[in-house]
Design a protein around this motif. Sequence first.
Motif, PDB file in Angstrom:
ATOM      1  N   UNK A 109      -7.721  -3.360  -2.685  1.00 25.69           N
ATOM      2  CA  UNK A 109      -6.796  -1.918  -3.265  1.00 25.69           C
ATOM      3  C   UNK A 109      -6.393  -1.431  -1.928  1.00 25.69           C
ATOM      4  N   UNK A 110      -6.774  -1.184  -0.898  1.00 24.17           N
ATOM      5  CA  UNK A 110      -6.067  -1.233   0.374  1.00 24.17           C
ATOM      6  C   UNK A 110      -4.941  -2.520   0.539  1.00 24.17           C
ATOM      7  N   UNK A 111      -4.921  -3.113   0.458  1.00 24.42           N
ATOM      8  CA  UNK A 111      -3.718  -4.307   0.673  1.00 24.42           C
ATOM      9  C   UNK A 111      -2.469  -3.220  -0.168  1.00 24.42           C
ATOM     10  N   UNK A 112      -2.532  -3.403  -1.246  1.00 25.43           N
ATOM     11  CA  UNK A 112      -1.931  -3.280  -2.386  1.00 25.43           C
ATOM     12  C   UNK A 112      -0.349  -1.611  -2.536  1.00 25.43           C
ATOM     13  N   UNK A 133       0.008   0.760   3.593  1.00 29.39           N
ATOM     14  CA  UNK A 133      -0.664  -0.015   4.862  1.00 29.39           C
ATOM     15  C   UNK A 133       0.514  -1.817   4.830  1.00 29.39           C
ATOM     16  N   UNK A 134       1.526  -1.880   3.762  1.00 32.08           N
ATOM     17  CA  UNK A 134       1.919  -3.106   3.087  1.00 32.08           C
ATOM     18  C   UNK A 134       3.016  -2.926   4.623  1.00 32.08           C
ATOM     19  N   UNK A 135       3.272  -1.599   5.155  1.00 30.43           N
ATOM     20  CA  UNK A 135       4.512  -1.951   6.142  1.00 30.43           C
ATOM     21  C   UNK A 135       3.669  -2.166   7.949  1.00 30.43           C
ATOM     22  N   UNK A 136       1.927  -1.758   7.743  1.00 30.46           N
ATOM     23  CA  UNK A 136       0.811  -2.326   8.627  1.00 30.46           C
ATOM     24  C   UNK A 136       1.272  -3.624   8.328  1.00 30.46           C
TER      25      UNK A 136
END
Length: 187
Positions: A54-57, A61-64
């Motif tokens: 969930x946090x990866x999507x 967070x994708x930018x990080x």
Amino acid sequence: MLIRSLTLATLLAFAGPLFAADSDSPLAADVGRARPLIVIAPSTVDPVWVSLKKSLEDPANKQGIAQRNIKVYSVLNMFGQLDGKDLGQQDTMALIRSLKLGAGALPKVILVGKDGETKLESSGEESKSVDLKKIFDTIDALPAAEKELAPPTPPPVAAEPATTKGAKGSKPGKPAKPAKPVEQPDD
């Protein structure tokens, strides 16, 4: 001669898998280029995997993830994926072998640095506390030398001289004769 052959065959039988285990891992291609984040869970509904996925999507967070050169490997129910794309069964097993984890039914989260060393490892209940913020903080706390590690440069390939057709004075060369094999005495 027979004794030498048996000795060599025995040596290769024992040493072959040791050499193969180090070189066939998908992690070997990431050394110097990316930071693999490996999540191993017994099922796709494991709470550790669900919260990390969930946090990866999340777009923020994708930018990080992209800035920190993170590649996400997941092994769920013995099926591997790299950034959402399926790995083959052999690549999945090679990944597991290269981590040298042993058997276990507990979820695991492992962060490997660009240098190939493990930077963060958690297992079982401890894995539930691992979130993307903790992973980002671990990467940001790394020394500058590891952050700027450049990929290894391949050795230069010697260019073959270009030949032109129909050039004056050039004849196609004769192929060289194969060398006679050296005869060895029998034991």
